[in-house]
Each structure stands twice: as C-alpha cells, then as structure tokens.
Design an enzyme around this catalytic site. Structure first.
Site, mmCIF file in Angstrom:
data_model
loop_
_atom_site.group_PDB
_atom_site.id
_atom_site.type_symbol
_atom_site.label_atom_id
_atom_site.label_comp_id
_atom_site.label_asym_id
_atom_site.label_seq_id
_atom_site.Cartn_x
_atom_site.Cartn_y
_atom_site.Cartn_z
ATOM 1 N N HIS A 72 0.834 -1.209 0.000
ATOM 2 C CA HIS A 72 0.000 0.000 0.000
ATOM 3 C C HIS A 72 0.865 1.254 0.000
ATOM 4 C CE1 HIS A 72 -4.308 -1.313 0.937
ATOM 5 N NE2 HIS A 72 -3.666 -2.322 0.393
ATOM 6 N N TYR A 202 -9.171 6.002 7.160
ATOM 7 C CA TYR A 202 -9.344 6.378 8.568
ATOM 8 C C TYR A 202 -10.333 7.538 8.576
ATOM 9 C CZ TYR A 202 -5.238 3.576 9.883
ATOM 10 O OH TYR A 202 -4.365 2.537 10.100
ATOM 11 N N PRO A 293 -4.908 0.316 18.623
ATOM 12 C CA PRO A 293 -4.582 -0.114 17.247
ATOM 13 C C PRO A 293 -4.633 0.983 16.180
ATOM 14 C CG PRO A 293 -6.745 -0.946 17.898
ATOM 15 C CD PRO A 293 -6.148 -0.300 19.111
ATOM 16 N N LYS A 297 0.541 -0.237 15.134
ATOM 17 C CA LYS A 297 1.930 -0.349 15.591
ATOM 18 C C LYS A 297 2.264 -1.611 16.397
ATOM 19 C CE LYS A 297 4.037 3.046 13.867
ATOM 20 N NZ LYS A 297 3.826 2.551 12.522
ATOM 21 N N TYR A 383 3.874 6.380 10.545
ATOM 22 C CA TYR A 383 3.005 5.269 10.147
ATOM 23 C C TYR A 383 3.796 4.181 9.431
ATOM 24 C CZ TYR A 383 -1.293 2.948 8.610
ATOM 25 O OH TYR A 383 -2.310 2.030 8.413
#
Ligand code: RFL
Ligand code: PHB
Length: 390
Positions: A72, A202, A293, A297, A383
C-alpha cells in the site's frame, strides 16, 4: 532439557525471535500454552511496516508475503465532505504492506516445524525461575501432563499482555508502569466483501471513528468506534453495515457489503512497563507494552523489539559481550515511547469524545495534516515506521 534461550509464547515476537536466533546459530526452545490451531486463527493486526517486511524477508519468510501481501502506498484520511490521500512514497519514500498477522504466524510456525528448533504447544504452569542468576530455568507441564524443567542461559518473555513474565520482571526491579484506558472500543468485523477502496480509510465522523481495512482482494476488515460497554449480540449484521455506510459516506462512493464471518468488540489501552529486563529475563512485544490499534503499531513494535533482542543475545551467547543486552531495554523503550505517542495521537485525532470543543480541535488537526506537507510527512514517517534506533 537444556537450551541457550528459553522462549515463552509463540506469538509473532516469540516465533520471530526463535527464527532470528536459529539463523545465527543460537539454540532455543519455544513454549506456548495454546494449541497450534488457536494461535494460527487469532485475528489481529493487518499492517506491516517496511522494516517488518524487510526483517521477515531477510529471515527467509518473504515468499508468501510478497506473493499474497498487498503493498500500500498511502492511507486516506476522511472527515465530512473530504477524503484525502496521504501518498507515502512521495512524503517519505516508504510503503506498508497489508498481510494479516494470522498469515505471518502461519509462515513462522511452518518454518519452525520444518526442521527448526522445538516448539511445544499446549504446555501449562509456565514459570521462569532464578532469573537473577546466570543459569535461569523454566518450569512447565507438557501437553501430556508431565512436569518438565528447561535449563537456559537466558529467558525471553514474549508471552503477550496476559503472560507470566512481566510480573517476574516487576517483582525484581525498581521499575514502573504507565497505563491509559481509552473511553472507546472498536467493533471489528471480517467480511467476504471486495474492498471498495484501494487504500485504508481512517474516517472521522460525528457519530464515531470508522476504519476501512482489508485482508485480500475479496476480504474486507472493518472497524467502528463503539462504547466499551457495547455487547456484540446487540449488533446485527444489518446494523453494522448501516453504521459503516454512514461513517464512510462520500458523494459518488459506495460501500460493498457481503457476509460477515467474524465480529467482536475490542477494548483500547496504552500500557508501558519498564525496564524490559530483569537479570537474564528479557521482555519483548505485548508482554512489555500495548498500544491502541489506531496507529497499526503493535505487531511492528514486537518485531522491532525482537530484532534488537536477537542481536543482543547473539552477542552475549557467542562472544560473551554484555554491551547490547545492557542497552536493550533503553533502546527498545525509546522506540516504544515514540510509537506510544503516535498511537495515542492518531487515537486522539480520530475518535469522537462527545465534546464539541474536542471535535473542532480534531477537525482543525485533520485539515492541517491534509493541507501541510510537513504535517503529512510527520504522520507518514511514523506510520510507515521509523528506524530501529529512534
Ligand atoms: P501475542 O501475539 O499476544 O503472543 C503472545 C503469545 O504468548 C502466549 N502465552 C503463553 N505461552 C506460554 N505460557 C503462558 N503462560 C502464556 N501466556 C500467553 C499466547 O498464547 C500467545 O501465543 O504477543 P506478541 O508476540 O508480542 O505480538 C503482539 C501482537 O500480537 C499485537 O501487538 C498486535 O496484534 C496488535 N495489533 C496490531 N499491530 C500492528 O502492528 N498492526 C495492526 O494493524 C494491528 N492491529 C492489533 C490490531 C491488535 C488488535 N487486537 C485484537 C488487540 C488490531 C487489533 C484488533
Ligand atoms: C487491520 O487491518 O486490522 C488494521 C489496520 C490498520 C490499523 C488497525 C488494524 O490501524
């Protein structure tokens, strides 16, 4: 029984540590209290950072990951009226991979059982002893009900949040713990539905956060923010799909639905226990820390811990040098706190608290990340994963 490193717990931390040690000629034994079927079926994480993929690949575990995993190149941040893509390669030159923790675990177990060191399932009463000496041991009962003693040079406590190792470390050292329980939970579902998005979404929404993730081109993994007191029995499949459709709604876009094959409510907490060592007992992964979550991580931190721990133990056990074991806890905790901060900040930015002042601050921050390259880069670097030593 005798081995160099006795490893408690066959989650990703314990299994990968075993693999890394074996590749460098250090023998070890892994003890797991659950069955192989249970460990392989536990649905959890889905996102692997670049360094996690590199570590697994270098350890000879990359074949299926590279065949079936989905690379991704970013994520979408959504708030009412806007779905904005953060392009990771453009922002920081790195990517992430969608490959379920279930699959990582299956690959590790297969490699282990295929000529690797012993991996004993369904053991019980696992107790680390004499960890302040140079010859600690693990007492346990094997699957047949026989009491056993595993004599070791070192013990690795990779037994997750509920395992016995952390208590032994805490009893013997002047350490401390930090904990934050969030007033949110995630209702997670796995669905036989083709993902209706190319990247994870998100989504901030007045009724609560939503996360659109996936496991394969035909399986979606979706989460809804709910109150921690919610009962899964009260959430029919129709109610779940209606809420998902509302939280991800965007003009011109449609949710694809399908059969829900698993659903559960997951609490969220931050937790850190320091130090990550007492004598010859070393903690790694969820045994020492938990993150909510939202930053994806937890699994990646477990991999980072055991990467540091493996090289420290190899140095100790093959050269007799203690420098890396002595610095292990501090080096690991520096990364743990960075990831704890990032996971907390993602959680704080995206979950509805019910307070309108909070909501305006969150929307202001989301607009900032979606319009300022340095703000977007900061998120992207965290991220996709910072270097092992932060
Ligand atoms: P684990 O996986 O809990 O493994 C510990 C193992 O120890 C065994 N054990 C014992 N064995 C022997 N004797 C005893 N007395 C024992 N007690 C326990 C357990 O049976 C188990 O096999 O810890 P480990 O290896 O440190 O791995 C950590 C990860 O599992 C965890 O951090 C992640 O799943 C967190 N997480 C995520 N992490 C990510 O990096 N990316 C994600 O996208 C992500 N999503 C998630 C997540 C966790 C979630 N849940 C369920 C909390 C999404 C969710 C919903
Ligand atoms: C998942 O696919 O399970 C997942 C992805 C991203 C997260 C958390 C969980 O932040």
């Amino acid at each position: 029984m005798r081995t160099q490193v006795g490893i408690i717990g066959a989650g990703p931390a314990g299994l990968l540590l075993s693999r890394l040690l074996t590749l460098q000629g250090v023998d070890n034994v892994v003890l797991e209290n659950r069955s192989r079927e249970y460990v392989e079926a536990r649905i959890r994480a889905g996102i692997l950072e670049q360094h996690t993929v590199d570590t697994l690949t270098d350890a000879g575990l990359g074949d299926r990951l590279h065949r079936e995993g989905l690379e991704h190149h970013g994520i979408y941040l959504q708030y009412p009226g806007t779905r904005h893509k953060l392009d990771f390669p453009e922002l920081c030159g790195r990517t992430v991979w969608v490959y379920g923790q279930t699959e990582v675990t299956k690959d590790l177990i297969k490699a282990q059982l295929d000529g690797g060191p012993p991996l004993l399932f369904e053991v019980s009463d696992v107790t680390p002893e004499d960890v302040d000496s140079d010859s600690p041991r693990i007492r346990f009962t094997d699957a047949e009900g026989n009491p056993q003693v595993l004599e070791c040079d070192v013990i690795a406590g990779t037994d997750g949040f509920h395992g016995p190792s952390r208590a032994v470390v805490q009893q013997g050292s002047p350490g401390r713990t930090w904990e934050r329980t969030y007033p949110y939970a995630w209702l997670g579902v796995l669905a036989d539905a083709a993902p209706a998005t190319d990247e994870l979404i998100y989504a901030w929404h007045p009724e609560g956060f939503g996360l659109y993730s996936m496991r394969s081109p035909t399986v979606s993994r979706l989460y809804l923010q709910v109150d921690p007191s919610e009962k899964i029995e009260d959430w029919s499949d129709d109610r779940i799909w209606d809420n998902l459709a509302k939280r991800f709604a965007l003009d011109g876009w449609e949710l694809t639905t399908g059969t829900i094959t698993e659903k559960s409510v997951l609490p969220m907490r931050s937790f850190v226990s320091a130090p990550m060592r007492r004598g010859r007992l070393f903690l790694a992964g969820d045994a020492a820390h938990i993150v909510p979550p939202t930053g994806a991580k937890g699994l990646n931190l477990a991999v980072a811990d055991v990467t540091l721990l493996a090289s420290a133990l190899v140095r100790l056990l093959t050269e007799g040098r203690t420098d890396l074991v002595d610095s292990y806890s501090d080096r690991a905790l520096a990364r743990v706190w960075r990831c704890t901060h990032f996971s907390w900040s993602m959680t704080s930015m995206l979950h509805r608290s019910g307070d309108d002042f909070d909501a305006e601050l969150q929307l202001s921050q989301l607009r900032r990340v979606c319009s300022s390259e340095p703000a977007a880069r900061e998120l992207a670097e965290n991220y996709t994963g910072l270097p092992l030593d932060v």
